[in-house]
Design a protein around this motif. Structure first.
Motif, mmCIF file in Angstrom:
data_model
loop_
_atom_site.group_PDB
_atom_site.id
_atom_site.type_symbol
_atom_site.label_atom_id
_atom_site.label_comp_id
_atom_site.label_asym_id
_atom_site.label_seq_id
_atom_site.Cartn_x
_atom_site.Cartn_y
_atom_site.Cartn_z
ATOM 1 N N UNK A 161 0.844 -1.190 0.000
ATOM 2 C CA UNK A 161 0.000 0.000 0.000
ATOM 3 C C UNK A 161 0.881 1.243 0.000
ATOM 4 N N UNK A 162 0.491 2.245 -0.761
ATOM 5 C CA UNK A 162 1.220 3.515 -0.798
ATOM 6 C C UNK A 162 0.391 4.580 -0.093
ATOM 7 N N UNK A 212 -5.638 15.934 -1.197
ATOM 8 C CA UNK A 212 -6.065 14.889 -0.255
ATOM 9 C C UNK A 212 -5.292 13.601 -0.511
ATOM 10 N N UNK A 213 -5.174 13.229 -1.782
ATOM 11 C CA UNK A 213 -4.500 11.984 -2.145
ATOM 12 C C UNK A 213 -3.005 12.026 -1.850
ATOM 13 N N UNK A 214 -2.420 13.221 -1.827
ATOM 14 C CA UNK A 214 -0.978 13.335 -1.551
ATOM 15 C C UNK A 214 -0.619 12.859 -0.148
ATOM 16 N N UNK A 215 -1.605 12.811 0.743
ATOM 17 C CA UNK A 215 -1.349 12.387 2.118
ATOM 18 C C UNK A 215 -0.872 13.497 3.020
ATOM 19 N N UNK A 216 -0.878 14.744 2.534
ATOM 20 C CA UNK A 216 -0.418 15.882 3.336
ATOM 21 C C UNK A 216 -1.604 16.462 4.108
ATOM 22 N N UNK A 217 -1.751 16.018 5.346
ATOM 23 C CA UNK A 217 -2.919 16.361 6.155
ATOM 24 C C UNK A 217 -3.044 17.869 6.371
ATOM 25 N N UNK A 258 -12.449 8.268 1.188
ATOM 26 C CA UNK A 258 -12.275 7.879 2.590
ATOM 27 C C UNK A 258 -12.784 6.461 2.845
ATOM 28 N N UNK A 259 -13.791 6.048 2.098
ATOM 29 C CA UNK A 259 -14.375 4.730 2.332
ATOM 30 C C UNK A 259 -13.588 3.602 1.661
ATOM 31 N N UNK A 260 -13.080 3.862 0.451
ATOM 32 C CA UNK A 260 -12.500 2.773 -0.338
ATOM 33 C C UNK A 260 -10.994 2.893 -0.589
ATOM 34 N N UNK A 261 -10.414 4.048 -0.364
ATOM 35 C CA UNK A 261 -8.993 4.231 -0.660
ATOM 36 C C UNK A 261 -8.157 3.912 0.578
ATOM 37 N N UNK A 262 -7.382 2.820 0.500
ATOM 38 C CA UNK A 262 -6.612 2.365 1.653
ATOM 39 C C UNK A 262 -5.579 3.394 2.100
ATOM 40 N N UNK A 263 -4.922 4.060 1.143
ATOM 41 C CA UNK A 263 -3.882 5.024 1.504
ATOM 42 C C UNK A 263 -4.467 6.199 2.273
ATOM 43 N N UNK A 264 -5.659 6.647 1.889
ATOM 44 C CA UNK A 264 -6.300 7.765 2.603
ATOM 45 C C UNK A 264 -6.777 7.308 3.975
ATOM 46 N N UNK A 265 -7.236 6.069 4.073
ATOM 47 C CA UNK A 265 -7.610 5.544 5.389
ATOM 48 C C UNK A 265 -6.409 5.542 6.331
ATOM 49 N N UNK A 266 -5.244 5.149 5.795
ATOM 50 C CA UNK A 266 -4.033 5.106 6.621
ATOM 51 C C UNK A 266 -3.626 6.509 7.067
ATOM 52 N N UNK A 268 -5.374 9.424 7.073
ATOM 53 C CA UNK A 268 -6.337 10.306 7.735
ATOM 54 C C UNK A 268 -7.153 9.579 8.809
ATOM 55 N N UNK A 269 -7.817 8.481 8.433
ATOM 56 C CA UNK A 269 -8.684 7.794 9.396
ATOM 57 C C UNK A 269 -7.859 7.176 10.518
ATOM 58 N N UNK A 270 -6.805 6.429 10.163
ATOM 59 C CA UNK A 270 -5.961 5.811 11.182
ATOM 60 C C UNK A 270 -5.274 6.858 12.047
ATOM 61 N N UNK A 271 -4.890 7.981 11.420
ATOM 62 C CA UNK A 271 -4.283 9.065 12.185
ATOM 63 C C UNK A 271 -5.253 9.569 13.253
ATOM 64 N N UNK A 272 -6.509 9.746 12.861
ATOM 65 C CA UNK A 272 -7.517 10.214 13.821
ATOM 66 C C UNK A 272 -7.702 9.207 14.946
ATOM 67 N N UNK A 273 -7.792 7.926 14.581
ATOM 68 C CA UNK A 273 -8.015 6.890 15.588
ATOM 69 C C UNK A 273 -6.855 6.835 16.580
#
Length: 434
Positions: A161-162, A212-217, A258-266, A268-273
């Motif tokens: 995963x990237x 958003x896709x760049x991963x730069x929160x 946010x629902x289907x993109x694993x990299x965005x989950x990692x 943003x979502x995982x960061x929040x959790x």
């Protein structure tokens, strides 16, 4: 040297400045020094000495002098050479202002045409990297092996995963920042000059998705601030239907990602959790207060308390922070594997306060307010309001930032805040679409 040659060299130094960001710090600094030298020669040749009396420039010089004084006072922990070199930035801002004053409308528009093509190429390359994990030059996205939905489906095989995409910037993961500030600025102004205003809002939504896709929160947060304020302009210009369609596109796109993109989950979502989600005995306030960024802020605040007037010296946080480990509570030491120390406090305002003190902080804020005032009040057109919104997103105080004294952040800051003054020098009929 022939004046025409000087003109061409100076024009080229500014023309290629957005491109030089792709090539790294050394080339950025070369461009800055070259533009300063050439603009100074041309200012003297043209006798445009009034530019040196511009309030913006005077405030910038005063701020830089205070930075030097702070470094001299704190010479054991600070870097005097870095503080002296920082004096180049107000002169760089002046060269940007002079660029818009000196060259014809045709040449200024060509600046945006040329860099529009550059941005489009960078975007295509970046999108290619997203789909292929490598860009056209073989630069790889940041990828790693993670358990594939192991908790939801009890699977035990690994999947690559990237989570970060740098595009042409390779390991310098600033593609989101570049798209936010250079990309939006150049694409919006180019489309404005082409009288394609109807496409601007949708283009900005598209750029926001790429950020958003760049991963730069932090830069996605900055984009959200930018698009929020920019929407007020379009509400006045466009029908409610067009605005609603654009907003719906943004909401649906981000929801799907946010629902289907694993990299965005990692990212943003995982960061929040992991960092912000309330847990038993840990409310949201505690989670924020004990976050790694807030630990830096807390240490920097203590440094500021001990050095109220002139701070601890430029780039001193990395050295003196070890004396402020006490800001971590016993509970945090038990529960968190974080450190107080870092290369900088990760917030430009707190960094200025802690490293250069109260006086420089006040001067810097006068400089910022003056630039924002020029952008918002003196010119009521799209270009200046666009710059105003970009400045707000860049200067928003409640977010992490890069070091204010680093080449990338400093050059971008001084470039952006010079633009309202630069555009103020243009003739009224320059904004023909208003």
């Amino acid at each position: 040297m022939n004046e025409k040659i000087l003109d061409n060299l100076f024009y080229s130094a500014i023309l290629f400045f957005p491109l030089f960001y792709v090539l790294g710090n050394a080339v950025i600094n070369f461009s800055i020094i070259l533009s300063i030298v050439l603009s100074t020669i041309l200012i003297f040749k043209k006798k445009k000495f009034f530019l040196y009396r511009e309030k913006f420039f005077i405030l910038g010089i005063i701020f830089c002098i205070l930075v030097v004084i702070s470094s001299i006072i704190n010479n054991e922990n600070s870097q005097i050479d870095k503080s002296l070199l920082y004096l180049r930035y107000p002169f760089f801002s002046l060269s940007i202002i002079f660029f818009y004053l000196h060259f014809s409308q045709k040449k200024i528009i060509f600046f945006y045409k040329f860099n529009f093509i550059l941005i489009v190429i960078l975007i295509f390359d970046y999108i290619f990297q997203i789909f292929n994990k490598k860009n056209f030059f073989g630069f790889e996205a940041r990828c790693f092996e993670v358990p594939k939905l192991i908790q939801e489906h009890n699977l035990h095989h690994m999947k690559v995963t990237c989570d970060r995409y740098g595009g042409m910037f390779n390991d310098e993961l600033i593609m989101g920042m570049y798209l936010l500030f250079f990309g939006i600025l150049i694409l919006n102004i180019f489309l404005y000059f082409k009288n394609k205003v109807n496409f601007i809002f949708l283009i900005n939504i598209f750029i926001g998705i790429l950020i958003l896709k760049s991963g730069e929160k932090t830069n996605f947060l900055s984009f959200a601030i930018f698009i929020f304020f920019l929407s007020f302009y379009f509400i006045r210009k466009f029908s409610f239907r067009k605005i609603l369609i654009s907003v719906v596109v943004l909401i649906i796109s981000t929801t799907i990602l946010f629902k289907y993109d694993k990299s965005i989950q990692i990212r943003y979502v995982n960061f929040y959790i992991e960092n912000l989600k309330p847990q038993p005995g840990k409310n949201i306030g505690y989670q924020i207060y004990s976050s790694p960024w807030f630990l830096h802020y807390r240490a920097a605040t203590e440094i500021y308390k001990d050095n109220l007037i002139f701070g601890s010296g430029i780039k001193s946080f990395r050295k003196v922070c070890k004396n402020y480990e006490y800001v971590m509570t016993d509970r945090e030491l038990r529960e968190r594997d974080y450190r107080v120390c870092s290369t900088h406090p990760h917030n430009m305002y707190i960094e200025v306060l802690s490293e250069t003190g109260t006086i420089s902080f006040i001067i810097l804020n006068f400089l910022i307010i003056y630039s924002l005032y020029i952008a918002l009040v003196r010119k009521k057109n799209f270009v200046n309001y666009l710059i105003f919104c970009l400045l707000l997103s860049f200067l928003f105080p409640f977010k992490p930032t890069g070091s204010f004294y680093s080449t990338i952040t400093a050059s971008l800051f001084w470039y952006l805040i010079s633009l309202p003054i630069a555009f103020k020098s243009l003739k009224e009929n320059f904004f023909k679409n208003e």
